[in-house]
Design a protein around this motif. Structure first.
Motif, PDB file in Angstrom:
ATOM      1  N   THR A  92      11.008 -10.945 -16.574  1.00  0.00           N
ATOM      2  CA  THR A  92      10.547  -9.742 -15.889  1.00  0.00           C
ATOM      3  C   THR A  92       9.104  -9.852 -15.395  1.00  0.00           C
ATOM      4  O   THR A  92       8.669  -9.031 -14.595  1.00  0.00           O
ATOM      5  N   ASN A  93       8.368 -10.900 -15.820  1.00  0.00           N
ATOM      6  CA  ASN A  93       7.061 -11.172 -15.221  1.00  0.00           C
ATOM      7  C   ASN A  93       7.213 -11.653 -13.775  1.00  0.00           C
ATOM      8  O   ASN A  93       6.277 -11.524 -12.971  1.00  0.00           O
ATOM      9  N   THR A  94       8.367 -12.184 -13.436  1.00  0.00           N
ATOM     10  CA  THR A  94       8.613 -12.671 -12.076  1.00  0.00           C
ATOM     11  C   THR A  94       8.561 -11.542 -11.055  1.00  0.00           C
ATOM     12  O   THR A  94       8.103 -11.739  -9.930  1.00  0.00           O
ATOM     13  N   LEU A  95       9.025 -10.353 -11.421  1.00  0.00           N
ATOM     14  CA  LEU A  95       9.146  -9.254 -10.461  1.00  0.00           C
ATOM     15  C   LEU A  95       7.813  -8.904  -9.796  1.00  0.00           C
ATOM     16  O   LEU A  95       7.712  -8.961  -8.562  1.00  0.00           O
ATOM     17  N   PRO A  96       6.761  -8.556 -10.549  1.00  0.00           N
ATOM     18  CA  PRO A  96       5.506  -8.218  -9.882  1.00  0.00           C
ATOM     19  C   PRO A  96       4.845  -9.413  -9.193  1.00  0.00           C
ATOM     20  O   PRO A  96       4.186  -9.242  -8.156  1.00  0.00           O
ATOM     21  N   ILE A  97       5.038 -10.628  -9.733  1.00  0.00           N
ATOM     22  CA  ILE A  97       4.444 -11.804  -9.085  1.00  0.00           C
ATOM     23  C   ILE A  97       5.100 -12.038  -7.725  1.00  0.00           C
ATOM     24  O   ILE A  97       4.411 -12.266  -6.719  1.00  0.00           O
ATOM     25  N   GLN A  98       6.418 -11.959  -7.650  1.00  0.00           N
ATOM     26  CA  GLN A  98       7.111 -12.108  -6.367  1.00  0.00           C
ATOM     27  C   GLN A  98       6.702 -11.004  -5.396  1.00  0.00           C
ATOM     28  O   GLN A  98       6.503 -11.249  -4.215  1.00  0.00           O
ATOM     29  N   TRP A  99       6.583  -9.775  -5.900  1.00  0.00           N
ATOM     30  CA  TRP A  99       6.187  -8.659  -5.047  1.00  0.00           C
ATOM     31  C   TRP A  99       4.781  -8.886  -4.507  1.00  0.00           C
ATOM     32  O   TRP A  99       4.514  -8.664  -3.324  1.00  0.00           O
ATOM     33  N   ILE A 140      -0.329 -20.465 -11.167  1.00  0.00           N
ATOM     34  CA  ILE A 140      -0.757 -19.822 -12.407  1.00  0.00           C
ATOM     35  C   ILE A 140      -1.213 -18.397 -12.088  1.00  0.00           C
ATOM     36  O   ILE A 140      -1.997 -18.183 -11.155  1.00  0.00           O
ATOM     37  N   TYR A 141      -0.704 -17.460 -12.876  1.00  0.00           N
ATOM     38  CA  TYR A 141      -1.062 -16.050 -12.755  1.00  0.00           C
ATOM     39  C   TYR A 141      -1.504 -15.542 -14.112  1.00  0.00           C
ATOM     40  O   TYR A 141      -0.872 -15.844 -15.125  1.00  0.00           O
ATOM     41  N   ARG A 142      -2.569 -14.748 -14.111  1.00  0.00           N
ATOM     42  CA  ARG A 142      -2.999 -14.104 -15.354  1.00  0.00           C
ATOM     43  C   ARG A 142      -2.292 -12.760 -15.457  1.00  0.00           C
ATOM     44  O   ARG A 142      -2.349 -11.937 -14.550  1.00  0.00           O
ATOM     45  N   PHE A 143      -1.613 -12.574 -16.580  1.00  0.00           N
ATOM     46  CA  PHE A 143      -0.965 -11.306 -16.892  1.00  0.00           C
ATOM     47  C   PHE A 143      -1.850 -10.586 -17.897  1.00  0.00           C
ATOM     48  O   PHE A 143      -2.273 -11.179 -18.895  1.00  0.00           O
ATOM     49  N   GLU A 144      -2.128  -9.298 -17.634  1.00  0.00           N
ATOM     50  CA  GLU A 144      -2.916  -8.502 -18.564  1.00  0.00           C
ATOM     51  C   GLU A 144      -2.230  -7.168 -18.798  1.00  0.00           C
ATOM     52  O   GLU A 144      -1.810  -6.510 -17.859  1.00  0.00           O
ATOM     53  N   LEU A 159       0.116 -17.400 -17.104  1.00  0.00           N
ATOM     54  CA  LEU A 159       1.500 -17.835 -16.961  1.00  0.00           C
ATOM     55  C   LEU A 159       1.616 -18.907 -15.891  1.00  0.00           C
ATOM     56  O   LEU A 159       1.155 -18.722 -14.761  1.00  0.00           O
ATOM     57  N   THR A 160       2.256 -20.008 -16.232  1.00  0.00           N
ATOM     58  CA  THR A 160       2.576 -21.029 -15.242  1.00  0.00           C
ATOM     59  C   THR A 160       3.980 -20.736 -14.733  1.00  0.00           C
ATOM     60  O   THR A 160       4.917 -20.577 -15.527  1.00  0.00           O
ATOM     61  N   VAL A 161       4.109 -20.627 -13.399  1.00  0.00           N
ATOM     62  CA  VAL A 161       5.396 -20.305 -12.788  1.00  0.00           C
ATOM     63  C   VAL A 161       5.784 -21.393 -11.784  1.00  0.00           C
ATOM     64  O   VAL A 161       4.920 -22.104 -11.266  1.00  0.00           O
ATOM     65  N   ASP A 162       7.076 -21.497 -11.512  1.00  0.00           N
ATOM     66  CA  ASP A 162       7.552 -22.469 -10.528  1.00  0.00           C
ATOM     67  C   ASP A 162       7.458 -21.877  -9.119  1.00  0.00           C
ATOM     68  O   ASP A 162       6.943 -20.773  -8.926  1.00  0.00           O
ATOM     69  N   LYS A 163       7.983 -22.588  -8.129  1.00  0.00           N
ATOM     70  CA  LYS A 163       7.892 -22.141  -6.729  1.00  0.00           C
ATOM     71  C   LYS A 163       8.632 -20.836  -6.480  1.00  0.00           C
ATOM     72  O   LYS A 163       8.344 -20.123  -5.520  1.00  0.00           O
ATOM     73  N   PRO A 171       2.102 -19.274 -22.573  1.00  0.00           N
ATOM     74  CA  PRO A 171       1.465 -19.931 -23.726  1.00  0.00           C
ATOM     75  C   PRO A 171       1.616 -19.166 -25.040  1.00  0.00           C
ATOM     76  O   PRO A 171       1.286 -17.987 -25.142  1.00  0.00           O
ATOM     77  N   GLY A 172       2.158 -19.877 -26.026  1.00  0.00           N
ATOM     78  CA  GLY A 172       2.327 -19.328 -27.360  1.00  0.00           C
ATOM     79  C   GLY A 172       3.546 -18.445 -27.544  1.00  0.00           C
ATOM     80  O   GLY A 172       3.852 -18.042 -28.661  1.00  0.00           O
TER      81      GLY A 172
END
Length: 178
Positions: A92-99, A140-144, A159-163, A171-172
């Motif tokens: 579910t971290n993918t959703l805002p990153i894609q947006w 790489i995106y920082r999630f806070e 977060l390290t994400v693919d294409k 991490p962790g």
């Protein structure tokens, strides 16, 4: 986007997520199975599905327990937000990153519906994503997780994400296996 079949393993406790992601017409569909222990240590099998538009904004979602079929959450629990953040899912971290990518944003702060799939509870949460590094194969995106009023950061992870913006490394917490 072609059909994606992804597995993440938990790095903190026994657990995993198996996700199938596909696009059909203007919509993107996520179908996933989470297997994690609840607070008593008993393994729970939880299924969720999310329908999104092509910018990854949530159209509807459903979470239900396969261990205890009476436990269910869904779109009626969406708290006036574009996104749902289902714990313990790295997807579910993918959703805002894609947006963010579709809007050409480098920083985005938003209210999300945070779903605790192990306790079957929802709440509004304020989150911020910051683009740190963009590459052709990995970014790489920082999630806070932040306090909506004071803007104090409660939790942060790079977060390290693919294409396709699917998490490779949280991490962790999570690591992608396939």
């Amino acid at each position: 986007m072609q059909l994606q079949d992804v597995v993440w393993e938990s790095l903190r406790e026994p657990g995993f997520e198996h996700l199938v992601l596909k696009k059909s017409g203007e919509n993107i569909f996520a179908d996933s199975l989470l297997v994690y222990p609840d607070s008593s240590g008993k393994l729970q099998r939880i299924k969720y599905s999310i329908t999104m538009d092509d910018s990854y904004s949530v159209q509807n979602y459903h979470v239900h327990s396969l261990t205890d079929p009476a436990k269910k959450l869904g779109t009626s629990d969406l708290i006036e937000s574009l996104f749902v953040d289902i714990y313990p899912s790295p997807f579910t971290n993918t959703l805002p990153i894609q947006w963010m990518r579709s809007q050409f944003l480098q920083v985005y702060e938003m209210e999300v519906t945070w779903v605790d799939a192990l306790q079957f509870k929802t709440k509004t949460a304020t989150q911020r994503y910051t683009e740190l590094k963009v590459g052709t194969e990995q970014s790489i995106y920082r999630f806070e997780s932040i306090d909506g009023k004071t803007k104090e950061v409660h939790f942060s992870a790079d977060l390290t994400v693919d294409k396709d913006c699917l998490v490779l490394e949280y991490p962790g917490y999570f690591r992608r296996r396939t």
